[in-house]
Design a protein around this motif. Structure first.
Motif, PDB file in Angstrom:
ATOM      1  N   LEU B  98       7.534 -13.755 -11.648  1.00 48.92           N
ATOM      2  CA  LEU B  98       7.388 -15.248 -11.783  1.00 48.92           C
ATOM      3  C   LEU B  98       8.014 -16.078 -13.043  1.00 48.92           C
ATOM      4  O   LEU B  98       8.506 -16.948 -12.843  1.00 48.92           O
ATOM      5  CB  LEU B  98       5.827 -15.466 -11.983  1.00 48.92           C
ATOM      6  N   PRO B  99       8.004 -15.455 -14.306  1.00 48.48           N
ATOM      7  CA  PRO B  99       8.834 -16.198 -15.443  1.00 48.48           C
ATOM      8  C   PRO B  99      10.302 -16.200 -14.967  1.00 48.48           C
ATOM      9  O   PRO B  99      10.816 -17.335 -14.950  1.00 48.48           O
ATOM     10  CB  PRO B  99       8.642 -15.034 -16.363  1.00 48.48           C
ATOM     11  N   ALA B 100      10.738 -15.126 -14.377  1.00 47.05           N
ATOM     12  CA  ALA B 100      12.295 -15.285 -13.921  1.00 47.05           C
ATOM     13  C   ALA B 100      12.439 -16.375 -12.797  1.00 47.05           C
ATOM     14  O   ALA B 100      13.366 -17.126 -12.714  1.00 47.05           O
ATOM     15  CB  ALA B 100      12.827 -13.909 -13.481  1.00 47.05           C
ATOM     16  N   LEU B 148       6.780 -28.319 -14.847  1.00 53.28           N
ATOM     17  CA  LEU B 148       7.031 -27.457 -16.134  1.00 53.28           C
ATOM     18  C   LEU B 148       5.869 -26.712 -16.193  1.00 53.28           C
ATOM     19  O   LEU B 148       5.550 -25.848 -16.661  1.00 53.28           O
ATOM     20  CB  LEU B 148       7.412 -28.131 -17.280  1.00 53.28           C
ATOM     21  N   ALA B 149       4.486 -27.609 -16.050  1.00 50.28           N
ATOM     22  CA  ALA B 149       3.134 -27.212 -16.377  1.00 50.28           C
ATOM     23  C   ALA B 149       2.898 -25.997 -15.389  1.00 50.28           C
ATOM     24  O   ALA B 149       2.560 -24.908 -15.762  1.00 50.28           O
ATOM     25  CB  ALA B 149       2.069 -28.030 -16.227  1.00 50.28           C
ATOM     26  N   TYR B 150       3.264 -26.040 -14.100  1.00 45.77           N
ATOM     27  CA  TYR B 150       2.922 -24.996 -13.140  1.00 45.77           C
ATOM     28  C   TYR B 150       3.792 -23.634 -13.807  1.00 45.77           C
ATOM     29  O   TYR B 150       3.328 -22.328 -13.761  1.00 45.77           O
ATOM     30  CB  TYR B 150       3.530 -25.338 -11.768  1.00 45.77           C
ATOM     31  N   PHE B 151       5.122 -23.945 -13.943  1.00 43.53           N
ATOM     32  CA  PHE B 151       5.985 -22.706 -14.445  1.00 43.53           C
ATOM     33  C   PHE B 151       5.286 -22.038 -15.707  1.00 43.53           C
ATOM     34  O   PHE B 151       5.239 -20.852 -15.871  1.00 43.53           O
ATOM     35  CB  PHE B 151       7.330 -23.031 -14.700  1.00 43.53           C
ATOM     36  N   GLY B 152       4.606 -23.070 -16.633  1.00 43.83           N
ATOM     37  CA  GLY B 152       4.253 -22.498 -17.738  1.00 43.83           C
ATOM     38  C   GLY B 152       2.878 -21.657 -17.539  1.00 43.83           C
ATOM     39  O   GLY B 152       2.753 -20.600 -18.075  1.00 43.83           O
ATOM     40  N   VAL B 153       2.139 -22.116 -16.669  1.00 39.21           N
ATOM     41  CA  VAL B 153       0.746 -21.599 -16.354  1.00 39.21           C
ATOM     42  C   VAL B 153       1.077 -20.131 -15.555  1.00 39.21           C
ATOM     43  O   VAL B 153       0.541 -19.315 -15.987  1.00 39.21           O
ATOM     44  CB  VAL B 153      -0.028 -22.234 -15.606  1.00 39.21           C
ATOM     45  N   TRP B 154       2.113 -19.989 -14.908  1.00 35.50           N
ATOM     46  CA  TRP B 154       2.374 -18.927 -14.138  1.00 35.50           C
ATOM     47  C   TRP B 154       2.920 -17.803 -15.242  1.00 35.50           C
ATOM     48  O   TRP B 154       2.642 -16.478 -14.921  1.00 35.50           O
ATOM     49  CB  TRP B 154       3.544 -19.094 -13.249  1.00 35.50           C
ATOM     50  N   THR B 155       3.927 -18.433 -16.028  1.00 38.35           N
ATOM     51  CA  THR B 155       4.674 -17.490 -17.036  1.00 38.35           C
ATOM     52  C   THR B 155       3.390 -16.994 -17.799  1.00 38.35           C
ATOM     53  O   THR B 155       3.202 -15.675 -18.084  1.00 38.35           O
ATOM     54  CB  THR B 155       5.605 -18.159 -17.671  1.00 38.35           C
ATOM     55  N   LEU B 156       2.803 -17.861 -18.426  1.00 41.37           N
ATOM     56  CA  LEU B 156       1.415 -17.388 -19.285  1.00 41.37           C
ATOM     57  C   LEU B 156       0.653 -16.363 -18.543  1.00 41.37           C
ATOM     58  O   LEU B 156       0.421 -15.287 -19.117  1.00 41.37           O
ATOM     59  CB  LEU B 156       0.785 -18.637 -19.849  1.00 41.37           C
ATOM     60  N   LEU B 157       0.014 -16.562 -17.393  1.00 37.26           N
ATOM     61  CA  LEU B 157      -0.841 -15.649 -16.712  1.00 37.26           C
ATOM     62  C   LEU B 157      -0.212 -14.399 -16.635  1.00 37.26           C
ATOM     63  O   LEU B 157      -0.704 -13.389 -16.892  1.00 37.26           O
ATOM     64  CB  LEU B 157      -1.292 -16.129 -15.515  1.00 37.26           C
ATOM     65  N   VAL B 382      19.660 -14.175  -0.589  1.00 37.45           N
ATOM     66  CA  VAL B 382      20.270 -12.998  -1.345  1.00 37.45           C
ATOM     67  C   VAL B 382      20.072 -13.202  -2.949  1.00 37.45           C
ATOM     68  O   VAL B 382      19.835 -12.146  -3.508  1.00 37.45           O
ATOM     69  CB  VAL B 382      21.621 -12.556  -0.911  1.00 37.45           C
ATOM     70  N   GLY B 383      20.592 -14.446  -3.304  1.00 32.76           N
ATOM     71  CA  GLY B 383      20.714 -14.618  -4.863  1.00 32.76           C
ATOM     72  C   GLY B 383      19.414 -14.472  -5.342  1.00 32.76           C
ATOM     73  O   GLY B 383      18.931 -13.804  -6.392  1.00 32.76           O
ATOM     74  N   VAL B 384      18.236 -15.379  -4.934  1.00 29.13           N
ATOM     75  CA  VAL B 384      16.998 -15.457  -5.496  1.00 29.13           C
ATOM     76  C   VAL B 384      16.419 -13.977  -5.175  1.00 29.13           C
ATOM     77  O   VAL B 384      15.681 -13.708  -6.151  1.00 29.13           O
ATOM     78  CB  VAL B 384      16.244 -16.557  -4.873  1.00 29.13           C
ATOM     79  N   GLY B 385      16.552 -13.496  -3.899  1.00 29.45           N
ATOM     80  CA  GLY B 385      15.744 -12.101  -3.846  1.00 29.45           C
ATOM     81  C   GLY B 385      16.556 -11.263  -4.720  1.00 29.45           C
ATOM     82  O   GLY B 385      15.699  -9.981  -5.138  1.00 29.45           O
ATOM     83  N   GLY B 386      17.878 -11.195  -5.069  1.00 28.21           N
ATOM     84  CA  GLY B 386      18.448 -10.329  -6.001  1.00 28.21           C
ATOM     85  C   GLY B 386      17.669 -10.371  -7.478  1.00 28.21           C
ATOM     86  O   GLY B 386      17.398  -9.268  -8.046  1.00 28.21           O
ATOM     87  N   VAL B 387      17.614 -11.511  -7.936  1.00 24.28           N
ATOM     88  CA  VAL B 387      16.514 -11.816  -9.151  1.00 24.28           C
ATOM     89  C   VAL B 387      15.244 -11.071  -8.966  1.00 24.28           C
ATOM     90  O   VAL B 387      15.002 -10.456 -10.029  1.00 24.28           O
ATOM     91  CB  VAL B 387      16.656 -13.193  -9.630  1.00 24.28           C
ATOM     92  N   PHE B 388      14.591 -11.415  -7.994  1.00 23.27           N
ATOM     93  CA  PHE B 388      13.351 -10.958  -7.809  1.00 23.27           C
ATOM     94  C   PHE B 388      13.485  -9.292  -7.857  1.00 23.27           C
ATOM     95  O   PHE B 388      12.773  -8.684  -8.546  1.00 23.27           O
ATOM     96  CB  PHE B 388      12.784 -11.383  -6.502  1.00 23.27           C
ATOM     97  N   LEU B 389      14.449  -8.845  -7.274  1.00 21.24           N
ATOM     98  CA  LEU B 389      14.461  -7.350  -6.854  1.00 21.24           C
ATOM     99  C   LEU B 389      14.838  -6.683  -8.370  1.00 21.24           C
ATOM    100  O   LEU B 389      14.293  -5.783  -8.802  1.00 21.24           O
ATOM    101  CB  LEU B 389      15.598  -6.959  -5.916  1.00 21.24           C
ATOM    102  N   ALA B 390      15.522  -7.362  -9.183  1.00 22.10           N
ATOM    103  CA  ALA B 390      16.081  -6.932 -10.440  1.00 22.10           C
ATOM    104  C   ALA B 390      14.898  -6.834 -11.380  1.00 22.10           C
ATOM    105  O   ALA B 390      14.639  -5.769 -12.204  1.00 22.10           O
ATOM    106  CB  ALA B 390      17.235  -7.765 -11.130  1.00 22.10           C
ATOM    107  N   VAL B 391      14.187  -7.873 -11.366  1.00 21.10           N
ATOM    108  CA  VAL B 391      13.128  -8.034 -12.472  1.00 21.10           C
ATOM    109  C   VAL B 391      11.916  -7.001 -12.006  1.00 21.10           C
ATOM    110  O   VAL B 391      11.421  -6.225 -12.784  1.00 21.10           O
ATOM    111  CB  VAL B 391      12.438  -9.311 -12.542  1.00 21.10           C
ATOM    112  N   PHE B 392      11.608  -6.889 -10.688  1.00 21.23           N
ATOM    113  CA  PHE B 392      10.689  -6.074 -10.070  1.00 21.23           C
ATOM    114  C   PHE B 392      11.167  -4.647 -10.370  1.00 21.23           C
ATOM    115  O   PHE B 392      10.198  -3.645 -10.819  1.00 21.23           O
ATOM    116  CB  PHE B 392      10.587  -6.085  -8.745  1.00 21.23           C
TER     117      PHE B 392
END
Lengths: 181, 418
Positions: B98-100, B148-157, B382-392
């Motif tokens: 989620l942070p990425a 920004l608030a949603y992204f902050g909440v997700w990153t924090l949690l 493919v691009g967003v999925g690649g980032v997802f896959l890399a972090v996972f």
């Protein structure tokens, strides 16, 4: 006044102290090939159905068939009443507005499925039963408290008073008695 | 009831081997991300609107996957579930994307709003009563702050839950229970934070694409997809890991069964929510509400809507209803892949018809709505999925595959379903 009883024997009742003991005993009775027998416990013992060699219940299929017929019956009923028997225009929508029929279809599907689940469960378990031969045993009353029982019924083709008794003795039963029908 | 002693787990079962395909996921992900994001961003100049719509679709899909992980983790803690501990680390690894993904969503907020959202055009808003009335909420300043608030909440949690859970692996003595308590403590406010941020993210990012239309159920609709894909993702990952030799005897058919039941349940939930949203609008028949569905049952999109209804409800419902299917790893994985695939189609269905309808309305001749699936749609996924896959993949290899020190890991290992 103890007369020799002329009543039929229902079966042999074996008593166990712990769930672990009855679990092992059920596996032995199952492996000996008995068909007409049952176990009685104060609370559900996990996987006892596997130890007893019980087949998966057919109840799910009954529920599925009844649920499907409830849902299709509900849709058919609304189709027939609102397009054939008493066609009436509601909110300028077509006679057969399936969207409006979905809630009733859904509810009837659920209703018949849950009827099948409850009454089918009772029927498969032969409930309600007003009388059960095991209640003739005084010790059996503790099945609702802290004792575990196996009863092998005399109608089982493999049943013989001596052999069955020695099998149950071999399972480590704390007490074995014959119960009358 | 088991007649054996307590189950033991060997190290090979819960640690990814270096050099295996799983361990290479970060590199594969980075390569895919470079190809996808590089390719699609280079096409942005030529087709800005097509790019941003495709990019938002891809983000909506993978943010739904990430939020699915977060949802699973929070719910397991808040209900003190014991059965799910052995798959919880997989959910945490999905969640920590989620942070990425939030970083990837920043371009939408700071660069893409003009191409995506009609309500950012002040001249259009001024000429439109409805949009003027919504201006106190739908304006760029407030939109940016909210996002920004949603992204902050997700990153924090996700960082907090992930941090506590992974540091528990190395903790000893009282620190172990302390971290378990921290996670449980955060989970209750976490439920509220998750629900509010997810719902309003769906409103702001997806529903406001068609700013005249509104549905109070839209957030729940996005959530229904999250909930069903959340369990499908865990089923797919745990079965795939077992097929390559990990988690043998750790995640068993008993866990399969539970995940399958949740997939089945949320499949019904999705149908309930999706139909209810449609049903009330269909009944009331108010033009400003029906138009959203009108262009989704127009032209090519009629088939897409039909596919969604059948593919997201009818097929998985009848497939997953049986107990045997849910316990068998192969059939469960098949269902999980299908359900994940449907999330792609669902997000496409939410986002893309808006653009096609917009073009059709401004065309010289009235034309049927035509679906398009171009290079941009594929490259952004493919691009967003690649980032997802890399972090996972990074998270997967970094720590053990299960939370080894959780007080209830043993309970989960020996879990039996009915």
């Amino acid at each position: 006044m103890a007369k020799p009883s002329k009543k039929k024997v229902f079966g042999l009742l074996a008593e166990y102290e712990t769930p672990r003991e009855i679990f092992a005993a059920c596996e032995k009775v199952r492996d000996a090939g008995y068909q007409k027998w049952d176990s009685y416990t104060p609370f559900p013992v996990h996987n006892l159905d596997k130890a007893m060699g019980l087949k998966p219940s057919m109840l799910g299929w009954l529920v599925f068939v009844c649920g499907i017929s409830g849902a299709s019956g509900g849709m058919l009923l609304q189709w027939w009443t609102s397009t054939i028997e008493y066609p009436i225009i509601i909110a300028a929508k077509p006679y057969f507005s399936y969207q409006a029929f979905v809630p009733v279809t859904f509810e009837l599907g659920i209703l018949l499925a849950s009827f099948a689940a409850v009454f089918g469960m009772l029927a498969f378990n032969r409930l309600p039963q007003w009388y059960h031969s095991c209640f003739n045993s005084e010790r059996f009353a503790r099945v609702t408290d802290d004792k575990f029982f196996i009863c092998i019924e005399s109608t089982d083709p493999k049943y013989s008073p001596e052999k069955t008794r020695s099998l149950l003795e071999g399972t480590g039963a704390a007490h074995i008695e014959e119960v009358e029908d | 009831m088991s007649s054996h002693g307590p189950k033991k787990v060997s190290k090979e079962q819960i640690w990814i081997k270096p050099g295996s395909l799983w361990a290479r996921l970060p590199i594969i992900g980075v390569v895919l991300a470079a190809i996808g994001l590089g390719g699609s961003f280079s096409m942005m100049g030529e087709h800005p609107q097509e790019f941003w719509y495709a990019y938002l679709t891809a983000l909506a899909i993978f943010i739904a996957f990430g939020l699915g992980g977060l949802f699973f983790v929070i719910i397991q803690h808040v209900t003190r579930a014991g059965w799910s501990i052995v798959v919880r680390r997989l959910a945490e690894n999905v969640m920590i994307t989620l942070p990425a993904l939030s970083l990837l969503a920043l371009p939408v907020v700071f660069m893409g709003t003009h191409e995506l959202y009609e309500w950012t055009h002040l001249d259009v808003v001024a000429a439109d009563t409805m949009l003027s009335a919504k201006q106190p909420y739908l304006n760029e300043g407030f939109f940016t702050q909210r996002m920004l608030a949603y992204f902050g909440v997700w990153t924090l949690l996700s960082v907090l839950f992930y941090g506590w859970s992974t540091s528990q692996d190395d903790a000893t003595g009282e620190a172990i229970t302390k971290k378990a308590h921290s996670m449980r403590w955060l989970s209750a406010p976490g439920v509220a934070l998750f629900a509010i941020s997810m719902t309003f993210f769906a409103f702001d990012a997806l529903m406001s694409l068609d700013p005249h239309w509104f549905s109070t159920m839209f957030g729940v609709y996005y959530f229904a997809g999250i909930a069903v894909t959340s369990h499908a993702m865990l089923a797919l990952l745990s079965v795939a890991l077992r097929k390559s030799g990990y988690l043998q005897g750790v995640v068993t058919e008993e866990h399969n069964h539970s995940l399958g039941k949740l997939m089945f349940g949320f499949t019904v939930f999705f149908a309930y929510i999706g139909f209810s949203q449609y049903f009330l609008i269909w009944y009331a028949n108010i033009p400003e509400e029906t138009r959203w569905f009108a262009y989704r049952i127009n032209g090519d999109f009629l088939y897409l809507s039909g596919l969604l209804a059948i593919g997201r409800f009818v097929i998985p419902f009848f497939f997953l209803v049986s107990r045997v299917i849910k316990r068998n790893s192969n059939t469960l994985m098949l269902a999980a892949i299908w359900i994940l695939l449907m999330e792609f189609i669902d997000m496409y269905w939410l986002v893309q018809p808006v653009l096609v309808n917009h073009h059709a309305q401004h065309a010289e001749h009235a034309e049927a709505l035509q679906m398009h699936l171009g290079a941009l749609d594929i490259l952004t996924v493919v691009g967003v999925g690649g980032v997802f896959l890399a972090v996972f993949g990074w998270a997967l290899a970094r720590k053990a595959l299960i939370p080894v020190n959780d007080p209830r890991t043993q309970e989960s290992l020996e879990f039996e379903d009915f």
